[in-house]
Design a protein around this motif. Structure first.
Motif, PDB file in Angstrom:
ATOM      1  N   ASP A  81       0.822  -1.219   0.000  1.00  0.00           N
ATOM      2  CA  ASP A  81       0.000   0.000   0.000  1.00  0.00           C
ATOM      3  C   ASP A  81       0.852   1.264   0.000  1.00  0.00           C
ATOM      4  N   GLU A  82       1.887   1.272   0.811  1.00  0.00           N
ATOM      5  CA  GLU A  82       2.769   2.439   0.874  1.00  0.00           C
ATOM      6  C   GLU A  82       3.467   2.679  -0.468  1.00  0.00           C
ATOM      7  N   ALA A  83       3.960   1.622  -1.081  1.00  0.00           N
ATOM      8  CA  ALA A  83       4.637   1.763  -2.378  1.00  0.00           C
ATOM      9  C   ALA A  83       3.674   2.275  -3.435  1.00  0.00           C
ATOM     10  N   VAL A  84       2.468   1.740  -3.462  1.00  0.00           N
ATOM     11  CA  VAL A  84       1.464   2.185  -4.436  1.00  0.00           C
ATOM     12  C   VAL A  84       1.135   3.663  -4.213  1.00  0.00           C
ATOM     13  N   GLU A  85       0.980   4.066  -2.969  1.00  0.00           N
ATOM     14  CA  GLU A  85       0.692   5.473  -2.681  1.00  0.00           C
ATOM     15  C   GLU A  85       1.832   6.381  -3.128  1.00  0.00           C
ATOM     16  N   LEU A  86       3.065   5.964  -2.904  1.00  0.00           N
ATOM     17  CA  LEU A  86       4.202   6.779  -3.320  1.00  0.00           C
ATOM     18  C   LEU A  86       4.232   6.978  -4.835  1.00  0.00           C
ATOM     19  N   VAL A  87       4.035   5.913  -5.602  1.00  0.00           N
ATOM     20  CA  VAL A  87       4.101   6.073  -7.059  1.00  0.00           C
ATOM     21  C   VAL A  87       2.882   6.800  -7.610  1.00  0.00           C
ATOM     22  N   LYS A  88       1.759   6.691  -6.928  1.00  0.00           N
ATOM     23  CA  LYS A  88       0.583   7.459  -7.374  1.00  0.00           C
ATOM     24  C   LYS A  88       0.866   8.962  -7.280  1.00  0.00           C
ATOM     25  N   VAL A  89       1.619   9.358  -6.279  1.00  0.00           N
ATOM     26  CA  VAL A  89       1.937  10.774  -6.094  1.00  0.00           C
ATOM     27  C   VAL A  89       3.096  11.214  -6.981  1.00  0.00           C
ATOM     28  N   TYR A  90       4.139  10.396  -7.087  1.00  0.00           N
ATOM     29  CA  TYR A  90       5.380  10.849  -7.711  1.00  0.00           C
ATOM     30  C   TYR A  90       5.655  10.302  -9.112  1.00  0.00           C
ATOM     31  N   SER A  91       4.844   9.391  -9.608  1.00  0.00           N
ATOM     32  CA  SER A  91       5.137   8.809 -10.911  1.00  0.00           C
ATOM     33  C   SER A  91       3.928   8.949 -11.835  1.00  0.00           C
ATOM     34  N   THR A  92       3.727   8.009 -12.718  1.00  0.00           N
ATOM     35  CA  THR A  92       2.694   8.109 -13.747  1.00  0.00           C
ATOM     36  C   THR A  92       1.344   7.571 -13.266  1.00  0.00           C
ATOM     37  N   ASP A  93       0.317   7.819 -14.043  1.00  0.00           N
ATOM     38  CA  ASP A  93      -1.024   7.336 -13.703  1.00  0.00           C
ATOM     39  C   ASP A  93      -1.084   5.814 -13.647  1.00  0.00           C
ATOM     40  N   GLU A  94      -0.299   5.145 -14.478  1.00  0.00           N
ATOM     41  CA  GLU A  94      -0.307   3.683 -14.545  1.00  0.00           C
ATOM     42  C   GLU A  94       0.582   3.026 -13.499  1.00  0.00           C
ATOM     43  N   SER A  95       1.388   3.809 -12.830  1.00  0.00           N
ATOM     44  CA  SER A  95       2.394   3.252 -11.915  1.00  0.00           C
ATOM     45  C   SER A  95       1.811   2.491 -10.737  1.00  0.00           C
ATOM     46  N   GLY A  96       0.693   2.935 -10.213  1.00  0.00           N
ATOM     47  CA  GLY A  96       0.107   2.263  -9.058  1.00  0.00           C
ATOM     48  C   GLY A  96      -0.207   0.801  -9.336  1.00  0.00           C
ATOM     49  N   ALA A  97      -0.889   0.551 -10.452  1.00  0.00           N
ATOM     50  CA  ALA A  97      -1.240  -0.833 -10.812  1.00  0.00           C
ATOM     51  C   ALA A  97       0.011  -1.638 -11.140  1.00  0.00           C
ATOM     52  N   PHE A  98       0.965  -1.016 -11.821  1.00  0.00           N
ATOM     53  CA  PHE A  98       2.211  -1.678 -12.199  1.00  0.00           C
ATOM     54  C   PHE A  98       2.977  -2.138 -10.959  1.00  0.00           C
ATOM     55  N   VAL A  99       3.175  -1.223 -10.020  1.00  0.00           N
ATOM     56  CA  VAL A  99       3.922  -1.520  -8.792  1.00  0.00           C
ATOM     57  C   VAL A  99       3.157  -2.538  -7.940  1.00  0.00           C
ATOM     58  N   ASN A 100       1.855  -2.393  -7.855  1.00  0.00           N
ATOM     59  CA  ASN A 100       1.048  -3.340  -7.090  1.00  0.00           C
ATOM     60  C   ASN A 100       1.208  -4.762  -7.634  1.00  0.00           C
ATOM     61  N   GLY A 101       1.149  -4.921  -8.939  1.00  0.00           N
ATOM     62  CA  GLY A 101       1.278  -6.244  -9.543  1.00  0.00           C
ATOM     63  C   GLY A 101       2.632  -6.875  -9.294  1.00  0.00           C
ATOM     64  N   ILE A 102       3.678  -6.091  -9.476  1.00  0.00           N
ATOM     65  CA  ILE A 102       5.032  -6.620  -9.277  1.00  0.00           C
ATOM     66  C   ILE A 102       5.259  -6.989  -7.804  1.00  0.00           C
ATOM     67  N   LEU A 103       4.865  -6.103  -6.895  1.00  0.00           N
ATOM     68  CA  LEU A 103       5.080  -6.388  -5.478  1.00  0.00           C
ATOM     69  C   LEU A 103       4.228  -7.554  -4.989  1.00  0.00           C
ATOM     70  N   SER A 104       3.029  -7.690  -5.514  1.00  0.00           N
ATOM     71  CA  SER A 104       2.193  -8.831  -5.130  1.00  0.00           C
ATOM     72  C   SER A 104       2.838 -10.143  -5.549  1.00  0.00           C
ATOM     73  N   THR A 105       3.441 -10.152  -6.737  1.00  0.00           N
ATOM     74  CA  THR A 105       4.138 -11.346  -7.221  1.00  0.00           C
ATOM     75  C   THR A 105       5.345 -11.657  -6.339  1.00  0.00           C
ATOM     76  N   ILE A 106       6.120 -10.645  -6.038  1.00  0.00           N
ATOM     77  CA  ILE A 106       7.321 -10.832  -5.201  1.00  0.00           C
ATOM     78  C   ILE A 106       6.925 -11.250  -3.785  1.00  0.00           C
ATOM     79  N   ALA A 107       5.912 -10.606  -3.241  1.00  0.00           N
ATOM     80  CA  ALA A 107       5.476 -10.924  -1.874  1.00  0.00           C
ATOM     81  C   ALA A 107       5.006 -12.371  -1.756  1.00  0.00           C
ATOM     82  N   ALA A 108       4.340 -12.879  -2.790  1.00  0.00           N
ATOM     83  CA  ALA A 108       3.876 -14.268  -2.763  1.00  0.00           C
ATOM     84  C   ALA A 108       5.049 -15.231  -2.655  1.00  0.00           C
TER      85      ALA A 108
END
Length: 138
Positions: A104-131
């Motif tokens: 959640d924190e990573a998604v919030e950071l990229v939503k503020v500081y990166s592109t519109d698509e970054s939240g979903a992108f970061v969420n997907g990658i981190l969910s895969t890594i976390a699993a």
């Protein structure tokens, strides 16, 4: 004797760590070199985050690259890549925050500081890594 100032909330500490990671990236230096050059020492948690990013950098990049099939690290937006490294360092820390908080924190950071698509992108990658890093108990 006055009370010492309270530490910034963790979100602000992650935000500051991300800004120092960005500075290190632009300068081509280790995050710890950048921190050591600061006139005022950062919060201890910020330093811990940066030390963990420096210590897990190769493993984090390997995991990020494996989870982002068809999207090489060098093609990622810089802030997405740095946020992912920061979050993976937290995921790899056995005493780190809960998985949901890290993502959640990573998604919030990229939503503020990166592109519109970054939240979903970061969420997907981190969910895969976390699993893989923190599999849920069955």
């Amino acid at each position: 004797m006055p009370n010492p100032p309270e530490a910034a909330p963790r979100h602000q500490q992650r935000e500051r760590a991300l800004s120092l990671l960005y500075e290190a990236e632009l300068k081509g230096e280790s995050p710890l070199v950048v921190v050591d050059a600061l006139p005022v020492s950062p919060d201890p948690y910020e330093r811990t985050l940066l030390a963990n990013v420096a210590a897990t950098g190769e493993e984090a990049d390997r995991r990020i690259a494996a989870a982002s099939v068809g999207w090489p690290l060098e093609r990622m937006a810089v802030l997405d890549r740095l946020t992912l490294r920061l979050a993976v360092a937290e995921l790899l820390d056995p005493g780190g925050p809960p998985t949901a908080v890290v993502i959640d924190e990573a998604v919030e950071l990229v939503k503020v500081y990166s592109t519109d698509e970054s939240g979903a992108f970061v969420n997907g990658i981190l969910s895969t890594i976390a699993a893989d890093v923190r599999p849920s108990p069955r």
